[in-house]
Design a protein around this motif. Structure first.
Motif, PDB file in Angstrom:
ATOM      1  N   ARG A 149       9.413   5.287   6.726  1.00  0.00           N
ATOM      2  CA  ARG A 149       9.171   5.300   7.842  1.00  0.00           C
ATOM      3  C   ARG A 149      10.455   5.632   9.470  1.00  0.00           C
ATOM      4  O   ARG A 149      11.384   5.170   9.460  1.00  0.00           O
ATOM      5  CB  ARG A 149       8.415   4.361   8.839  1.00  0.00           C
ATOM      6  CG  ARG A 149       7.178   4.282   7.571  1.00  0.00           C
ATOM      7  CD  ARG A 149       6.023   5.313   7.890  1.00  0.00           C
ATOM      8  NE  ARG A 149       4.518   4.775   7.383  1.00  0.00           N
ATOM      9  CZ  ARG A 149       4.449   4.997   5.886  1.00  0.00           C
ATOM     10  NH1 ARG A 149       5.455   5.388   5.004  1.00  0.00           N
ATOM     11  NH2 ARG A 149       3.487   4.667   5.170  1.00  0.00           N
ATOM     12  N   GLN A 161      -5.861  11.632  -9.600  1.00  0.00           N
ATOM     13  CA  GLN A 161      -6.447  10.661  -8.333  1.00  0.00           C
ATOM     14  C   GLN A 161      -7.895  11.183  -8.758  1.00  0.00           C
ATOM     15  O   GLN A 161      -8.839   9.916  -9.270  1.00  0.00           O
ATOM     16  CB  GLN A 161      -6.376  10.462  -7.018  1.00  0.00           C
ATOM     17  CG  GLN A 161      -5.186  10.019  -6.386  1.00  0.00           C
ATOM     18  CD  GLN A 161      -4.602  11.564  -5.612  1.00  0.00           C
ATOM     19  OE1 GLN A 161      -4.992  12.348  -6.387  1.00  0.00           O
ATOM     20  NE2 GLN A 161      -3.756  11.288  -5.279  1.00  0.00           N
ATOM     21  N   ARG A 197       1.000  -0.965  -0.247  1.00  0.00           N
ATOM     22  CA  ARG A 197       0.598   0.085   0.083  1.00  0.00           C
ATOM     23  C   ARG A 197       0.697   1.268  -0.286  1.00  0.00           C
ATOM     24  O   ARG A 197       1.756   1.464   0.627  1.00  0.00           O
ATOM     25  CB  ARG A 197      -0.738  -0.123   1.660  1.00  0.00           C
ATOM     26  CG  ARG A 197      -2.018   1.381   1.412  1.00  0.00           C
ATOM     27  CD  ARG A 197      -2.349   1.936   2.474  1.00  0.00           C
ATOM     28  NE  ARG A 197      -0.779   2.588   3.196  1.00  0.00           N
ATOM     29  CZ  ARG A 197      -0.613   3.457   2.913  1.00  0.00           C
ATOM     30  NH1 ARG A 197      -0.957   4.297   1.883  1.00  0.00           N
ATOM     31  NH2 ARG A 197       1.299   4.255   3.696  1.00  0.00           N
ATOM     32  N   TYR A 256     -11.835   8.121   9.934  1.00  0.00           N
ATOM     33  CA  TYR A 256     -10.390   7.522   9.567  1.00  0.00           C
ATOM     34  C   TYR A 256      -9.984   6.850   9.599  1.00  0.00           C
ATOM     35  O   TYR A 256      -9.270   5.593   9.161  1.00  0.00           O
ATOM     36  CB  TYR A 256      -9.473   8.968   9.554  1.00  0.00           C
ATOM     37  CG  TYR A 256      -9.442   9.793   9.420  1.00  0.00           C
ATOM     38  CD1 TYR A 256     -10.442  10.691   9.093  1.00  0.00           C
ATOM     39  CD2 TYR A 256      -8.203  10.736   9.021  1.00  0.00           C
ATOM     40  CE1 TYR A 256     -10.382  12.189   8.307  1.00  0.00           C
ATOM     41  CE2 TYR A 256      -7.988  11.688   8.247  1.00  0.00           C
ATOM     42  CZ  TYR A 256      -8.896  12.311   7.383  1.00  0.00           C
ATOM     43  OH  TYR A 256      -9.021  13.674   7.476  1.00  0.00           O
ATOM     44  N   PRO A 290      -5.554   7.794   0.311  1.00  0.00           N
ATOM     45  CA  PRO A 290      -6.150   8.806   0.785  1.00  0.00           C
ATOM     46  C   PRO A 290      -6.584  10.310   1.102  1.00  0.00           C
ATOM     47  O   PRO A 290      -5.155  10.708   0.531  1.00  0.00           O
ATOM     48  CB  PRO A 290      -5.709   8.368   2.715  1.00  0.00           C
ATOM     49  CG  PRO A 290      -4.568   8.561   2.876  1.00  0.00           C
ATOM     50  CD  PRO A 290      -4.755   7.832   1.293  1.00  0.00           C
ATOM     51  N   MET A 291      -6.971  11.052   0.856  1.00  0.00           N
ATOM     52  CA  MET A 291      -6.445  12.778   0.771  1.00  0.00           C
ATOM     53  C   MET A 291      -8.159  13.425   1.259  1.00  0.00           C
ATOM     54  O   MET A 291      -8.898  13.638   1.605  1.00  0.00           O
ATOM     55  CB  MET A 291      -7.260  12.754  -0.779  1.00  0.00           C
ATOM     56  CG  MET A 291      -6.371  11.735  -2.011  1.00  0.00           C
ATOM     57  SD  MET A 291      -7.086  11.882  -3.919  1.00  0.00           S
ATOM     58  CE  MET A 291      -8.616  10.524  -2.942  1.00  0.00           C
ATOM     59  N   GLU A 292      -6.762  14.282   1.868  1.00  0.00           N
ATOM     60  CA  GLU A 292      -7.310  15.452   2.817  1.00  0.00           C
ATOM     61  C   GLU A 292      -7.354  16.964   2.104  1.00  0.00           C
ATOM     62  O   GLU A 292      -6.997  18.072   2.597  1.00  0.00           O
ATOM     63  CB  GLU A 292      -7.166  15.437   4.205  1.00  0.00           C
ATOM     64  CG  GLU A 292      -6.086  15.217   4.414  1.00  0.00           C
ATOM     65  CD  GLU A 292      -6.310  15.639   6.618  1.00  0.00           C
ATOM     66  OE1 GLU A 292      -6.741  14.740   7.017  1.00  0.00           O
ATOM     67  OE2 GLU A 292      -4.493  14.984   6.801  1.00  0.00           O
ATOM     68  N   GLY A 293      -6.156  16.487   0.844  1.00  0.00           N
ATOM     69  CA  GLY A 293      -6.152  18.005  -0.269  1.00  0.00           C
ATOM     70  C   GLY A 293      -7.247  18.231  -0.574  1.00  0.00           C
ATOM     71  O   GLY A 293      -7.496  18.900  -2.038  1.00  0.00           O
ATOM     72  N   GLY A 346      -5.419  18.112  -3.282  1.00  0.00           N
ATOM     73  CA  GLY A 346      -4.578  16.784  -3.467  1.00  0.00           C
ATOM     74  C   GLY A 346      -4.953  15.648  -3.613  1.00  0.00           C
ATOM     75  O   GLY A 346      -4.918  14.433  -3.591  1.00  0.00           O
ATOM     76  N   LYS A 405      -0.279   7.807  -6.101  1.00  0.00           N
ATOM     77  CA  LYS A 405      -1.296   9.359  -7.190  1.00  0.00           C
ATOM     78  C   LYS A 405      -1.805   9.103  -8.392  1.00  0.00           C
ATOM     79  O   LYS A 405      -2.956  10.312  -9.104  1.00  0.00           O
ATOM     80  CB  LYS A 405       0.515  10.216  -7.530  1.00  0.00           C
ATOM     81  CG  LYS A 405       1.011   9.858  -5.906  1.00  0.00           C
ATOM     82  CD  LYS A 405       0.301  11.044  -4.727  1.00  0.00           C
ATOM     83  CE  LYS A 405       1.144  11.345  -3.178  1.00  0.00           C
ATOM     84  NZ  LYS A 405       0.818  11.201  -2.383  1.00  0.00           N
ATOM     85  N   ALA A 436       0.406   5.374  -1.420  1.00  0.00           N
ATOM     86  CA  ALA A 436      -0.594   6.776  -1.772  1.00  0.00           C
ATOM     87  C   ALA A 436      -0.416   6.956  -2.863  1.00  0.00           C
ATOM     88  O   ALA A 436       0.370   7.383  -3.252  1.00  0.00           O
ATOM     89  CB  ALA A 436      -0.230   7.849  -0.645  1.00  0.00           C
ATOM     90  N   LYS A 475       9.006   3.751  -0.021  1.00  0.00           N
ATOM     91  CA  LYS A 475       8.791   3.958   1.323  1.00  0.00           C
ATOM     92  C   LYS A 475       9.995   4.421   2.428  1.00  0.00           C
ATOM     93  O   LYS A 475      10.794   3.125   2.551  1.00  0.00           O
ATOM     94  CB  LYS A 475       7.693   2.383   1.498  1.00  0.00           C
ATOM     95  CG  LYS A 475       6.841   2.583   3.022  1.00  0.00           C
ATOM     96  CD  LYS A 475       5.547   1.806   3.282  1.00  0.00           C
ATOM     97  CE  LYS A 475       4.590   1.557   2.487  1.00  0.00           C
ATOM     98  NZ  LYS A 475       3.270   2.524   2.609  1.00  0.00           N
TER      99      LYS A 475
HETATM  100  C1  LIG Z   1      -5.578  11.573   6.072  1.00  0.00           C
HETATM  101  C2  LIG Z   1      -4.688  12.052   4.638  1.00  0.00           C
HETATM  102  C3  LIG Z   1      -4.659  12.528   4.004  1.00  0.00           C
HETATM  103  C4  LIG Z   1      -3.806  12.575   2.349  1.00  0.00           C
HETATM  104  N1  LIG Z   1      -3.889  13.504   1.979  1.00  0.00           N
HETATM  105  C5  LIG Z   1      -3.348  12.914   0.783  1.00  0.00           C
HETATM  106  C6  LIG Z   1      -3.700  14.238  -0.135  1.00  0.00           C
HETATM  107  O1  LIG Z   1      -4.813  14.907  -0.352  1.00  0.00           O
HETATM  108  N2  LIG Z   1      -3.224  14.159  -1.780  1.00  0.00           N
HETATM  109  C7  LIG Z   1      -2.339  12.734  -1.448  1.00  0.00           C
HETATM  110  O2  LIG Z   1      -1.980  12.190  -2.967  1.00  0.00           O
HETATM  111  N3  LIG Z   1      -1.845  12.422  -0.604  1.00  0.00           N
HETATM  112  C8  LIG Z   1      -2.326  12.359   0.732  1.00  0.00           C
HETATM  113  N4  LIG Z   1      -2.298  11.516   1.930  1.00  0.00           N
HETATM  114  C9  LIG Z   1      -0.811  10.421   1.413  1.00  0.00           C
HETATM  115  C10 LIG Z   1      -0.205  10.695   2.335  1.00  0.00           C
HETATM  116  O3  LIG Z   1       1.072  11.680   2.409  1.00  0.00           O
HETATM  117  C11 LIG Z   1       0.956   9.271   2.488  1.00  0.00           C
HETATM  118  O4  LIG Z   1      -0.022   8.321   2.491  1.00  0.00           O
HETATM  119  C12 LIG Z   1       2.618   9.544   3.628  1.00  0.00           C
HETATM  120  O5  LIG Z   1       3.297  10.612   2.989  1.00  0.00           O
HETATM  121  C13 LIG Z   1       2.916   7.527   3.654  1.00  0.00           C
HETATM  122  O6  LIG Z   1       3.256   7.782   2.498  1.00  0.00           O
HETATM  123  P1  LIG Z   1       2.270   6.038   1.839  1.00  0.00           P
HETATM  124  O7  LIG Z   1       1.232   6.621   2.165  1.00  0.00           O
HETATM  125  O8  LIG Z   1       3.043   6.161   0.422  1.00  0.00           O
HETATM  126  O9  LIG Z   1       3.123   5.574   2.870  1.00  0.00           O
HETATM  127  C14 LIG Z   1      -2.893  11.391   3.209  1.00  0.00           C
HETATM  128  C15 LIG Z   1      -2.910  10.537   3.798  1.00  0.00           C
HETATM  129  C16 LIG Z   1      -3.752  10.779   4.898  1.00  0.00           C
HETATM  130  C17 LIG Z   1      -4.111   9.179   5.841  1.00  0.00           C
END
Ligand SMILES: Cc1cc2nc3c(=O)[nH]c(=O)nc-3n(C[C@H](O)[C@H](O)[C@H](O)COP(=O)(O)O)c2cc1C
Length: 235
Positions: A225, A89, A22, A161, A180-183, A78, A26, A24, A223
């Motif tokens: 951490r 996305q 998993r 969440y 997940p996106m909160e942008g 986002g 794009k 995020a 990844k």
């Molecule tokens: C609550 C939440 C909101 C996030 N909002 C965005 C977003 O708007 N756009 C985006 O591309 N990634 C978003 N992310 C992804 C994070 O940037 C990403 O999970 C983090 O950098 C860790 O990378 P990974 O998930 O690839 O391991 C969000 C993640 C979380 C948990």
């Protein structure tokens, strides 16, 4: 190693592999769609998620009509690909949506909504409902001091969440990507939900957006951490 231990070891590996898989995502492969059965499983993982007091202060909107999705593009930085010069996305996810969080209108202790919920969803007897009202009222007013509209909405958002986290893990276990996106602009998103989707925004507010699908390419970054030592403390 006996059979059960072997099965557990296999499951442990599947879980760790899924969490490493998993990321995020794009940009999804717009041509690849998640099957109905797989997406139903993802939704079930959300619906069956735990929530504080079991109040389920969330709702999942799945937005598949392209024109409906596009309504969010101008203010969803986002999700709209502006960072990468792509359709983002929003334009490529097989399944896209928003998790809504309940407002104080329904989640304030003693609300009419909760009385009905205890009776019709939880099947609680009246004396237990009385206990719930007392315990939840105390939790809001004293234990966690969650009393303003904003505080109650944020508490609902926390539950939303958990729901999304479980949906993403369920997806990852099936080799399905997610983000997940909160942008996005809260105010404008709320307005669109009210005007174009008929959502009662006195009762529901956007918490977080999601996209599910299959990655268009491999992640741009490995990844990273913090170490286990920095993350976990044992006593
Ligand atoms: C609550 C939440 C909101 C996030 N909002 C965005 C977003 O708007 N756009 C985006 O591309 N990634 C978003 N992310 C992804 C994070 O940037 C990403 O999970 C983090 O950098 C860790 O990378 P990974 O998930 O690839 O391991 C969000 C993640 C979380 C948990």
């Amino acid at each position: 190693m006996n059979a059960i231990t072997q099965i557990n070891a296999d499951v442990q590996k599947q879980i760790t592999d899924a969490f490493n898989f998993r990321h995020a995502c794009k940009l999804f492969d717009a041509e690849r769609k998640i099957s109905d059965g797989e997406f139903e499983t993802i939704l079930e993982a959300g619906r069956l998620s735990p929530t504080s007091f079991g109040h389920e202060p969330f709702r999942i909107l799945v937005i598949q009509t392209p024109e409906k999705r596009e309504l969010f593009r101008p203010f969803s930085w986002g999700a709209n690909g502006m960072m990468s010069g792509t359709d983002g996305q929003l334009g490529t996810a097989s399944h896209f949506g928003i998790i809504l969080a309940s407002t104080a209108e329904t989640m304030k202790a003693g609300s009419d909504y909760l009385q009905n919920f205890y009776r019709e969803v939880k099947y609680l007897p009246e004396d237990v409902i009385g206990m719930f009202n007392g315990a939840y009222g105390n939790f809001q007013s004293t234990d966690h001091n969650i009393t303003t509209d904003r505080e109650i909405l944020d508490w609902s958002g926390k539950q939303a969440y958990i729901v999304l986290a479980n949906m993403m893990t369920a997806g990852a276990l099936m080799g399905i990507d997610s983000c997940p996106m909160e942008g996005f602009d809260m105010e404008k998103t709320t307005q669109v939900l009210e005007q174009e989707f008929g959502i009662d925004t006195n009762a529901w507010r956007p918490a977080v957006m999601f996209g599910f699908g299959y990655r268009a390419g491999e992640p741009a970054f490995d990844k990273t951490r913090r170490s286990v030592e920095d993350t976990v403390t044992w006593f």
